[in-house]
Design an enzyme around this catalytic site. Structure first.
Site, PDB file in Angstrom:
ATOM      1  N   TRP A 140      -8.282  -6.069  -7.876  1.00 48.94           N
ATOM      2  CA  TRP A 140      -8.145  -4.665  -7.435  1.00 48.94           C
ATOM      3  C   TRP A 140      -8.777  -3.744  -8.467  1.00 48.94           C
ATOM      4  CZ3 TRP A 140      -6.945  -4.317  -2.580  1.00 48.94           C
ATOM      5  CH2 TRP A 140      -6.635  -3.073  -2.013  1.00 48.94           C
ATOM      6  N   ASP A 196     -10.722   5.704  -9.760  1.00 42.30           N
ATOM      7  CA  ASP A 196     -10.383   6.974  -9.097  1.00 42.30           C
ATOM      8  C   ASP A 196      -9.329   6.768  -8.020  1.00 42.30           C
ATOM      9  OD1 ASP A 196     -12.169   5.526  -7.378  1.00 42.30           O
ATOM     10  OD2 ASP A 196     -12.552   7.373  -6.278  1.00 42.30           O
ATOM     11  N   GLU A 199      -9.959   4.263  -5.457  1.00 39.75           N
ATOM     12  CA  GLU A 199      -9.934   2.882  -5.971  1.00 39.75           C
ATOM     13  C   GLU A 199     -11.308   2.220  -5.996  1.00 39.75           C
ATOM     14  OE1 GLU A 199      -6.787   1.543  -2.902  1.00 39.75           O
ATOM     15  OE2 GLU A 199      -5.694   1.528  -4.788  1.00 39.75           O
ATOM     16  N   GLU A 200     -12.353   3.002  -6.208  1.00 42.62           N
ATOM     17  CA  GLU A 200     -13.698   2.458  -6.078  1.00 42.62           C
ATOM     18  C   GLU A 200     -14.626   2.676  -7.260  1.00 42.62           C
ATOM     19  OE1 GLU A 200     -14.188   3.011  -1.264  1.00 42.62           O
ATOM     20  OE2 GLU A 200     -14.497   4.718  -2.587  1.00 42.62           O
ATOM     21  N   GLU A 392      -4.724   6.773   9.293  1.00 42.22           N
ATOM     22  CA  GLU A 392      -5.434   7.223   8.095  1.00 42.22           C
ATOM     23  C   GLU A 392      -6.701   7.999   8.483  1.00 42.22           C
ATOM     24  OE1 GLU A 392      -7.773   4.301   5.690  1.00 42.22           O
ATOM     25  OE2 GLU A 392      -6.298   4.777   4.141  1.00 42.22           O
TER      26      GLU A 392
HETATM   27  C1  NOJ Z   1      -9.337  -0.515  -0.426  1.00 38.91           C
HETATM   28  C2  NOJ Z   1      -9.139   0.855  -0.998  1.00 38.91           C
HETATM   29  O1  NOJ Z   1      -7.833   1.237  -0.864  1.00 38.91           O
HETATM   30  C3  NOJ Z   1     -10.072   1.832  -0.337  1.00 38.91           C
HETATM   31  O2  NOJ Z   1      -9.913   3.114  -0.900  1.00 38.91           O
HETATM   32  C4  NOJ Z   1     -11.462   1.356  -0.539  1.00 38.91           C
HETATM   33  O3  NOJ Z   1     -12.362   2.234   0.104  1.00 38.91           O
HETATM   34  C5  NOJ Z   1     -11.638  -0.054  -0.041  1.00 38.91           C
HETATM   35  N1  NOJ Z   1     -10.661  -0.940  -0.628  1.00 38.91           N
HETATM   36  C6  NOJ Z   1     -13.040  -0.565  -0.303  1.00 38.91           C
HETATM   37  O4  NOJ Z   1     -13.246  -0.675  -1.686  1.00 38.91           O
HETATM   38  C1  NOJ Z   2      -6.747   3.858   0.283  1.00 37.49           C
HETATM   39  C2  NOJ Z   2      -6.948   5.169  -0.397  1.00 37.49           C
HETATM   40  O1  NOJ Z   2      -8.289   5.259  -0.827  1.00 37.49           O
HETATM   41  C3  NOJ Z   2      -6.011   5.317  -1.576  1.00 37.49           C
HETATM   42  O2  NOJ Z   2      -6.153   6.591  -2.121  1.00 37.49           O
HETATM   43  C4  NOJ Z   2      -4.580   5.097  -1.156  1.00 37.49           C
HETATM   44  O3  NOJ Z   2      -3.766   5.115  -2.282  1.00 37.49           O
HETATM   45  C5  NOJ Z   2      -4.414   3.783  -0.414  1.00 37.49           C
HETATM   46  N1  NOJ Z   2      -5.380   3.653   0.638  1.00 37.49           N
HETATM   47  C6  NOJ Z   2      -3.028   3.665   0.190  1.00 37.49           C
HETATM   48  O4  NOJ Z   2      -2.809   4.695   1.105  1.00 37.49           O
END
Ligand code: NOJ
Ligand code: NOJ
Length: 432
Positions: A140, A196, A199-200, A392
């Site tokens: 992750w 960030d 999460e990327e 979402e």
């Molecule tokens: C899961 C993350 O929560 C999401 O924000 C991200 O875009 C995807 N993985 C792809 O990296």
């Molecule tokens: C993906 C989003 O990018 C992230 O900001 C969020 O924390 C997770 N999903 C869970 O909702």
């Protein structure tokens, strides 16, 4: 008899404005109660199968456990949602209701105390946990250092409520340890590259730094009576972070660049990201910059323009507000508008309107009320028409909902937008 009369008059007072409410406002209040219910459905959910261990206070991101699996407690989502529950507590007048809301946030503190004790790959910057309190240990983007900052601010707010009500001992035993640990962590790591909120990208982020600044600012005041040494240290770190945030202000284009100093992860050539707007909404009270600050307004406009051109649903219905995504380069689930970012734009413009009103510019305030409402009409068009639920995302080509269903954060974003609108319309009404 007298009491009955008071209740009767009170009932009239409530009934009168409702009778004048428009169809749109009736819908807003119906959807607000739907949002409250659906948000709370994701707090301490019932076990899914025999043997499923769900700790009390687990705030899941969504009940969806596959495609995508959001059946986890993300520190960021949970802290944001718990903060909204605290606002529900403050706004409620019914004692039983108040007690219920407060209990949820106290339960989330217990959940946090458990997961903070578990060894995890990224320590306090660990982004997500199973509902049994154990960290998710698969690959992750970690650490994510916005989570502990948001959690520290949340629990300082709760702490103040408990202290004011005379629950000092409870506060020291169950809440203070979380605040102290999170504030120490934030003050030690804010200068380090981290992932960030999406999460990327590993690097430095305006959103993360702003929520960290908010925590350090609040922390330096809150901690003073308990630990003056820690307060002094937090002040120094706060001042250094304040200077670092300047790096995000692009003077040529007069706008804010969300991600800088990238060391890993995707690239984002546009520099545009709705996270910049979330940053100011999630740090109300910090006053690092006004909502109507030129850099911020320019950023919001540039973000909106790029999504207006990018998503087909925006050209299909230009009469509705622009559906807003995370950032233009996004590919997650095909790269779509999100409910929580579109709602953030509504809330942002209501706040801009409030600022104008405070400076006596009523016409401008009304313009921004209308602007914010357009985003709410957009959201209304794409949510589930039968039961008012929000996932979402909504698909960029046809507007149908996609990705995690009943995203808790979507409902939280709904409520904060609706409250900002209420503040604005109430202030406008007073001026009439
Ligand atoms: C899961 C993350 O929560 C999401 O924000 C991200 O875009 C995807 N993985 C792809 O990296
Ligand atoms: C993906 C989003 O990018 C992230 O900001 C969020 O924390 C997770 N999903 C869970 O909702």
């Amino acid at each position: 008899m007298i009491i009955r009369r008071i209740l009767f008059i009170a009932a009239l007072c409530v009934a009168i404005p409702a009778a004048h409410a428009t169809e749109f406002e009736d819908w807003l209040s119906r959807e607000s109660s739907i949002a409250r219910t659906k948000l709370l459905n994701n707090v301490s959910p019932a076990p899914r199968y025999p043997g499923d261990v769900v700790l009390k206070g687990a705030i899941i991101a969504s009940p969806s456990d596959h495609d995508p699996d959001y059946y986890f407690v993300w520190t960021r989502d949970a802290a944001l949602v718990a903060n909204v529950i605290l606002s529900m507590y403050e706004r409620a007048t019914d004692v039983a209701e108040k007690r219920e809301y407060l209990k949820h946030v106290l339960d989330y503190a217990e959940f946090s105390l458990v997961n903070m004790k578990r060894a995890s790959p990224a320590g306090p910057g660990e982004p997500k946990f199973h509902v049994n309190g154990e960290p998710f240990t698969g690959p992750w983007g970690r650490p994510q250092n916005d989570g502990p900052a948001l959690r520290a601010s949340l629990f300082m707010r709760l702490g103040q409520i408990l202290l004011d009500a005379g629950y000092a001992q409870y506060f020291y035993q169950r809440i203070w340890p979380i605040i102290e640990s999170d504030l120490r962590y934030v003050s030690e790591v804010w200068a380090n590259a981290n992932f960030d909120l999406w999460e990327e990208i590993k690097g430095d982020h305006f959103y993360t730094r702003m929520v960290q600044l908010h925590a350090l600012q609040k922390g330096s005041e809150f901690v003073e009576p308990f630990n003056p040494g820690l307060a002094a240290w937090l002040k120094i770190q706060r001042d250094l972070l304040t200077v670092s945030i300047e790096e995000h202000f692009n003077l040529d284009e007069m706008r804010i660049i969300e991600n800088i100093n990238r060391v890993e992860g995707i690239t984002k050539p546009s520099g545009l990201d709705a996270a910049t707007i979330l940053a100011v909404l999630h740090t109300k009270g910090l006053q690092r910059l006004a909502f109507s600050d030129e850099f911020l307004m320019n950023s919001a406009e540039a973000i909106e323009r790029s999504f207006a051109a990018l998503y087909p649903i925006n050209s299909h219905r230009p009469d509705l507000g622009t559906a807003i995504g995370r950032y233009p380069e996004d590919h997650y689930y095909g790269g779509n508008p999100w409910f929580l970012t579109t709602l953030a734009f509504a809330e942002y413009y209501f706040e801009v309107g409030l600022e104008h009103l405070k400076q006596g510019r009523e016409d401008r305030a009304r313009e921004f009320l209308a602007k914010g409402d357009k985003f709410l009409y957009r959201v209304r068009t794409h949510m589930d028409q039968r039961n008012g639920s929000m996932s979402e995302q909504m698909r960029r080509d046809n507007g149908y909902m996609v990705s995690a269903r009943d995203l808790t954060w979507s409902y939280a974003a709904w409520l904060t937008a609706a409250w900002s609108r209420e503040n604005l319309t109430a202030s406008l009404a007073v001026r009439k």
